[in-house]
Motif scaffolding. Structure first.
Motif, mmCIF file in Angstrom:
data_model
loop_
_atom_site.group_PDB
_atom_site.id
_atom_site.type_symbol
_atom_site.label_atom_id
_atom_site.label_comp_id
_atom_site.label_asym_id
_atom_site.label_seq_id
_atom_site.Cartn_x
_atom_site.Cartn_y
_atom_site.Cartn_z
ATOM 1 N N CYS A 96 0.858 -1.179 0.000
ATOM 2 C CA CYS A 96 0.000 0.000 0.000
ATOM 3 C C CYS A 96 0.898 1.234 0.000
ATOM 4 O O CYS A 96 2.066 1.177 0.392
ATOM 5 C CB CYS A 96 -0.967 0.025 1.176
ATOM 6 S SG CYS A 96 -0.224 0.319 2.786
ATOM 7 N N ALA A 97 0.324 2.316 -0.466
ATOM 8 C CA ALA A 97 1.072 3.552 -0.609
ATOM 9 C C ALA A 97 0.160 4.731 -0.322
ATOM 10 O O ALA A 97 -1.058 4.642 -0.506
ATOM 11 C CB ALA A 97 1.659 3.663 -2.015
ATOM 12 N N ALA A 98 0.765 5.827 0.113
ATOM 13 C CA ALA A 98 0.002 7.023 0.468
ATOM 14 C C ALA A 98 0.651 8.260 -0.131
ATOM 15 O O ALA A 98 1.880 8.338 -0.239
ATOM 16 C CB ALA A 98 -0.073 7.163 1.992
ATOM 17 N N ASP A 99 -0.196 9.195 -0.520
ATOM 18 C CA ASP A 99 0.333 10.436 -1.097
ATOM 19 C C ASP A 99 -0.684 11.549 -0.904
ATOM 20 O O ASP A 99 -1.889 11.322 -1.052
ATOM 21 C CB ASP A 99 0.621 10.244 -2.591
ATOM 22 C CG ASP A 99 1.536 11.316 -3.136
ATOM 23 O OD1 ASP A 99 2.741 11.047 -3.259
ATOM 24 O OD2 ASP A 99 1.033 12.423 -3.410
ATOM 25 N N PRO A 100 -0.232 12.765 -0.603
ATOM 26 C CA PRO A 100 -1.167 13.871 -0.426
ATOM 27 C C PRO A 100 -1.740 14.400 -1.749
ATOM 28 O O PRO A 100 -2.709 15.172 -1.733
ATOM 29 C CB PRO A 100 -0.321 14.939 0.265
ATOM 30 C CG PRO A 100 1.082 14.624 -0.135
ATOM 31 C CD PRO A 100 1.138 13.135 -0.259
ATOM 32 N N ARG A 101 -1.197 13.991 -2.859
ATOM 33 C CA ARG A 101 -1.683 14.447 -4.165
ATOM 34 C C ARG A 101 -2.677 13.445 -4.741
ATOM 35 O O ARG A 101 -2.895 12.383 -4.195
ATOM 36 C CB ARG A 101 -0.502 14.601 -5.126
ATOM 37 C CG ARG A 101 0.563 15.578 -4.641
ATOM 38 C CD ARG A 101 1.851 15.380 -5.388
ATOM 39 N NE ARG A 101 2.433 14.067 -5.126
ATOM 40 C CZ ARG A 101 3.539 13.612 -5.712
ATOM 41 N NH1 ARG A 101 4.163 14.362 -6.613
ATOM 42 N NH2 ARG A 101 4.015 12.422 -5.415
ATOM 43 N N HIS A 102 -3.248 13.782 -5.865
ATOM 44 C CA HIS A 102 -4.163 12.871 -6.569
ATOM 45 C C HIS A 102 -3.338 11.919 -7.421
ATOM 46 O O HIS A 102 -3.385 11.954 -8.645
ATOM 47 C CB HIS A 102 -5.138 13.665 -7.425
ATOM 48 C CG HIS A 102 -6.039 14.547 -6.621
ATOM 49 N ND1 HIS A 102 -6.935 15.425 -7.188
ATOM 50 C CD2 HIS A 102 -6.202 14.679 -5.281
ATOM 51 C CE1 HIS A 102 -7.587 16.060 -6.241
ATOM 52 N NE2 HIS A 102 -7.158 15.634 -5.072
ATOM 53 N N THR A 103 -2.593 11.078 -6.760
ATOM 54 C CA THR A 103 -1.592 10.257 -7.437
ATOM 55 C C THR A 103 -2.218 9.098 -8.182
ATOM 56 O O THR A 103 -1.789 8.738 -9.258
ATOM 57 C CB THR A 103 -0.569 9.748 -6.412
ATOM 58 O OG1 THR A 103 -0.218 10.813 -5.518
ATOM 59 C CG2 THR A 103 0.676 9.245 -7.089
#
Length: 122
Positions: A96-103
């Motif tokens: 799993c991965a997380a990003d503050p942008r609309h990645t």
């Protein structure tokens, strides 16, 4: 800083189901786009699914569409990947991965978990 810990992987027969969980630390989880990726031996990492910060929007790779469902519980800082009708070709380490942008389907996520193994036997 966000730390991600996946769980729920294991060995399952073809046609079976598994639910992966990804627990996140940090108070800003609810504002992050969350993604699921996988990497099989000898292959490049590939996009599996993504979910927007609110959970209103989800995106799936064609190979899992209709079989996998991503959801999230922002109160629990957790994102899920429900995997049904599993096939041997789904065998991989799932991240799993997380990003503050609309990645979404991009691989440019800032934060990554350590991965959990999913093995589907025929």
């Amino acid at each position: 800083q966000v730390q991600l810990v996946e769980s729920g992987g294991g060995l399952v027969q073809a046609g079976g189901s598994l639910r992966l969980s990804c627990a996140a630390s940090g108070r800003t989880f609810s504002s992050y786009t969350m993604g699921w990726f996988r990497q099989a031996p000898g292959k490049e990492r590939e996009f599996v699914a993504a979910i927007s910060w609110s959970g209103a929007n989800t995106y799936y790779a064609d190979s899992v569409k209709g079989r996998f469902t991503s959801s999230r519980d922002n109160a629990k800082n957790t994102v899920y990947l429900q995997m049904n009708s599993l096939k041997p070709e789904d065998t991989a380490v799932y991240y799993c991965a997380a990003d503050p942008r609309h990645t979404y389907w991009s691989h440019e996520y800032v934060y990554w978990g350590q991965g959990t193994q999913v093995t589907v036997s025929s």
